[in-house]
Motif scaffolding. Structure first.
Motif, PDB file in Angstrom:
ATOM      1  N   UNK A 298       0.832  -1.202   0.000  1.00 41.54           N
ATOM      2  CA  UNK A 298       0.000   0.000   0.000  1.00 41.54           C
ATOM      3  C   UNK A 298       0.869   1.255   0.000  1.00 41.54           C
ATOM      4  N   UNK A 299       1.905   1.270   0.827  1.00 37.39           N
ATOM      5  CA  UNK A 299       2.782   2.436   0.887  1.00 37.39           C
ATOM      6  C   UNK A 299       3.468   2.673  -0.460  1.00 37.39           C
ATOM      7  N   UNK A 300       3.969   1.619  -1.067  1.00 38.01           N
ATOM      8  CA  UNK A 300       4.641   1.756  -2.362  1.00 38.01           C
ATOM      9  C   UNK A 300       3.667   2.220  -3.435  1.00 38.01           C
TER      10      UNK A 300
ATOM     11  N   UNK B  13       3.779   5.676  -5.497  1.00 38.40           N
ATOM     12  CA  UNK B  13       3.798   5.633  -6.954  1.00 38.40           C
ATOM     13  C   UNK B  13       2.668   6.477  -7.542  1.00 38.40           C
ATOM     14  N   UNK B  14       1.479   6.391  -6.944  1.00 38.82           N
ATOM     15  CA  UNK B  14       0.346   7.177  -7.426  1.00 38.82           C
ATOM     16  C   UNK B  14       0.588   8.667  -7.226  1.00 38.82           C
TER      17      UNK B  14
ATOM     18  N   UNK C  12      -4.769  11.568  -6.697  1.00 44.64           N
ATOM     19  CA  UNK C  12      -5.932  12.414  -6.464  1.00 44.64           C
ATOM     20  C   UNK C  12      -6.944  12.357  -7.596  1.00 44.64           C
ATOM     21  N   UNK C  13      -6.750  11.477  -8.558  1.00 46.44           N
ATOM     22  CA  UNK C  13      -7.751  11.277  -9.606  1.00 46.44           C
ATOM     23  C   UNK C  13      -8.763  10.245  -9.123  1.00 46.44           C
TER      24      UNK C  13
ATOM     25  N   UNK D  85      -7.484   6.833  -7.295  1.00 47.84           N
ATOM     26  CA  UNK D  85      -7.772   6.703  -5.863  1.00 47.84           C
ATOM     27  C   UNK D  85      -8.658   5.496  -5.583  1.00 47.84           C
ATOM     28  N   UNK D  86      -9.720   5.345  -6.378  1.00 50.52           N
ATOM     29  CA  UNK D  86     -10.636   4.226  -6.124  1.00 50.52           C
ATOM     30  C   UNK D  86     -10.006   2.885  -6.482  1.00 50.52           C
ATOM     31  N   UNK D  87      -9.173   2.846  -7.507  1.00 50.76           N
ATOM     32  CA  UNK D  87      -8.512   1.582  -7.814  1.00 50.76           C
ATOM     33  C   UNK D  87      -7.532   1.200  -6.709  1.00 50.76           C
ATOM     34  N   UNK D  88      -6.854   2.185  -6.124  1.00 51.93           N
ATOM     35  CA  UNK D  88      -5.957   1.910  -5.006  1.00 51.93           C
ATOM     36  C   UNK D  88      -6.737   1.359  -3.815  1.00 51.93           C
ATOM     37  N   UNK D  89      -7.902   1.964  -3.563  1.00 47.68           N
ATOM     38  CA  UNK D  89      -8.725   1.499  -2.445  1.00 47.68           C
ATOM     39  C   UNK D  89      -9.297   0.110  -2.698  1.00 47.68           C
ATOM     40  N   UNK D  90      -9.871  -0.100  -3.882  1.00 45.72           N
ATOM     41  CA  UNK D  90     -10.603  -1.340  -4.149  1.00 45.72           C
ATOM     42  C   UNK D  90      -9.698  -2.541  -4.391  1.00 45.72           C
ATOM     43  N   UNK D  91      -8.485  -2.303  -4.887  1.00 44.85           N
ATOM     44  CA  UNK D  91      -7.616  -3.431  -5.223  1.00 44.85           C
ATOM     45  C   UNK D  91      -6.583  -3.734  -4.140  1.00 44.85           C
ATOM     46  N   UNK D  92      -6.274  -2.742  -3.306  1.00 45.28           N
ATOM     47  CA  UNK D  92      -5.249  -2.961  -2.290  1.00 45.28           C
ATOM     48  C   UNK D  92      -5.729  -2.631  -0.883  1.00 45.28           C
TER      49      UNK D  92
END
Length: 446
Positions: free
Chosen positions: A91-93, A97-98, A105-106, A110-117
């Motif tokens: 998650x930190x990496x 990277x994002x 902030x897109x 943001x939602x892909x980071x939340x939903x996949x990780x």
């Protein structure tokens, strides 16, 4: 007793409030509500005119209430394990990277980071606390069964009576993807299939453990889930579901003996459905012979390999592959280029393309120590209250095996299938994740 223990039962009928008492905090109900509400995430919420998918609110409220409940954490004190370290590192990496690549902030990033990780990892972490008793796990089993019943009925109605589908946007061909297949409220056949597999396995476990009305509902759900998986017309789901059944049955001697009967029964069910609906038979045959999606998959996967070769340590950045892929796609000699703006159709390769090889390795370690360990490792128990975890491991194994096949052939961007695999892994791994034995109910009352 032997039959009950082999399939994860407790040797007695469970789930009655008279047996277990009122141990049902609000965060439990909110987390349970999150699962069926998540089917509306994304396109479904937009179709209903909702500014935000309701599952986001219930999940956030559940996590906040759980964090503020000190008794919950004293009752089930979690230790920091290798899986937690690996998940936190991924998650930190990915967040770094994002941030660097400008996608944090897109909305999509943001939602892909939340939903996949983030959310799957959080669910694995809190599952031992939220579902710390057999009664709470029974509620989860019933929730998954009812969800599977709704999704199975919807999958059938999409093909035979679209006018009866609720909500109606499910059959709106201008929305979503995979038009012509059963898609459910996800508007994506793959998401429907993955969820139906998990719900189907949960229904089988509930049918074994309960009697009366719940057994009838569970049996109906299991049958409808099998039909719904066929109606998705998605080859990765077909393959994954068969492998899931085989792998789950191989875990226990009694089920190994039943495997030929189960496979024959499934084949007979499929044959009966195809004979009853000739149009479906034609659709299945056509789908089985389709090659364009295979060509697209090979093109983007080859492009991802070129990305890894050029950026082995950092990748192109979280959520950046679609924007960068055109630069890396090449025309092959034996198949055409029909679409370059696609995600990598292999999740580990996609992690490497966007986060670099270190990110891909960390993600694989997290999966291996989470769902992987829960599936293949021996179930540890703290006492009689954990006797039902063997049955939960069978549910996880069926779902995780299907998910594992699918992530090698697809980006699997859908929240709920990812949520379910990691949530169930947390349930099964609970004894290994808790620092010490939780107090018994009698000790608490004393």
């Amino acid at each position: 007793m032997r039959r009950s223990r082999a399939l994860g039962g407790r040797g007695a009928r469970s789930g009655g409030t008279g047996e277990w008492g009122p141990d049902r905090p609000l965060y439990l109900w909110l987390l349970l509500a999150t699962l069926p509400l998540n089917v509306l995430s994304g396109t479904g919420s937009d179709a209903l005119g909702l500014p935000l998918s309701p599952d986001r609110l219930t999940l956030a409220a559940a996590l906040v209430l759980l964090a503020l409940d000190p008794w919950a954490w004293r009752r089930t004190p979690l230790g920091v394990r290798g899986v937690h370290v690996a998940m936190a590192a991924v998650v930190a990496l990915a967040a770094w990277s994002a941030l660097v690549s400008g996608t944090l902030l897109t909305t999509a990033g943001l939602f892909s980071l939340a939903d996949r990780l983030v959310v799957p990892f959080l669910l694995l972490t809190v599952a031992p606390v939220v579902f710390c008793t057999p009664e709470r796990r029974d509620l989860l089993l019933q929730t998954l069964t009812l969800l599977g019943l709704y999704l199975g009925v919807t999958a059938v109605l999409e093909q035979v009576a679209p006018a009866l589908v609720v909500p109606s946007f499910v059959v709106d061909l201008s929305l979503g993807i995979n038009q012509g297949r059963s898609r459910g409220p996800f508007l994506a056949s793959e998401a429907l299939g993955l969820t139906l597999v998990v719900c189907g396995f949960a229904a089988v476990l509930l049918a074994v453990r309960r009697r009366g009305a719940w057994r009838a509902v569970a049996a109906a759900t299991a049958a409808l889930a099998a039909v719904g998986v066929l109606l998705t017309l998605t080859r990765s789901i077909w393959l994954g579901a068969v492998i899931g059944v085989v792998v789950a049955c191989l875990q226990q001697r009694r089920l190994r003996r039943l495997l030929p009967v189960l496979l024959a029964g499934a084949a007979a069910l499929v044959l009966a459905v195809l004979v009853a609906v000739p149009a479906l038979q034609a659709a299945v045959t056509e789908r089985a012979g389709t090659t364009r999606s295979l060509d697209d998959r090979r093109n983007v996967n080859e492009a991802a390999l070129r990305v890894v070769e050029r950026h082995p340590l950092t990748g192109v950045g979280w959520g950046r592959f679609i924007e960068e892929s055109e630069e890396y796609v090449r025309q092959a000699d034996t198949y055409p280029v029909t679409n370059v703006r696609l995600e990598v159709h292999n999740v580990p390769l996609g992690r490497a393309a966007e986060l670099g090889l270190p990110g891909a390795v960390l993600w694989l370690v997290a999966v291996a120590l989470g769902p992987g360990r829960a599936t293949v490792g021996r179930v540890r128990t703290r006492g009689p209250e954990d006797e039902d975890l063997d049955g939960w491991r069978l549910v996880l194994t069926g779902g995780a095996a299907t998910w594992a096949v699918t992530i090698m052939l697809s980006p699997v961007p859908y929240p709920l299938p990812n949520y379910l695999v990691f949530l169930l892994a947390g349930v099964v791994l609970a004894p290994a994740l808790v620092r010490r034995r939780a107090p018994r109910a009698a000790e608490v009352e004393a």
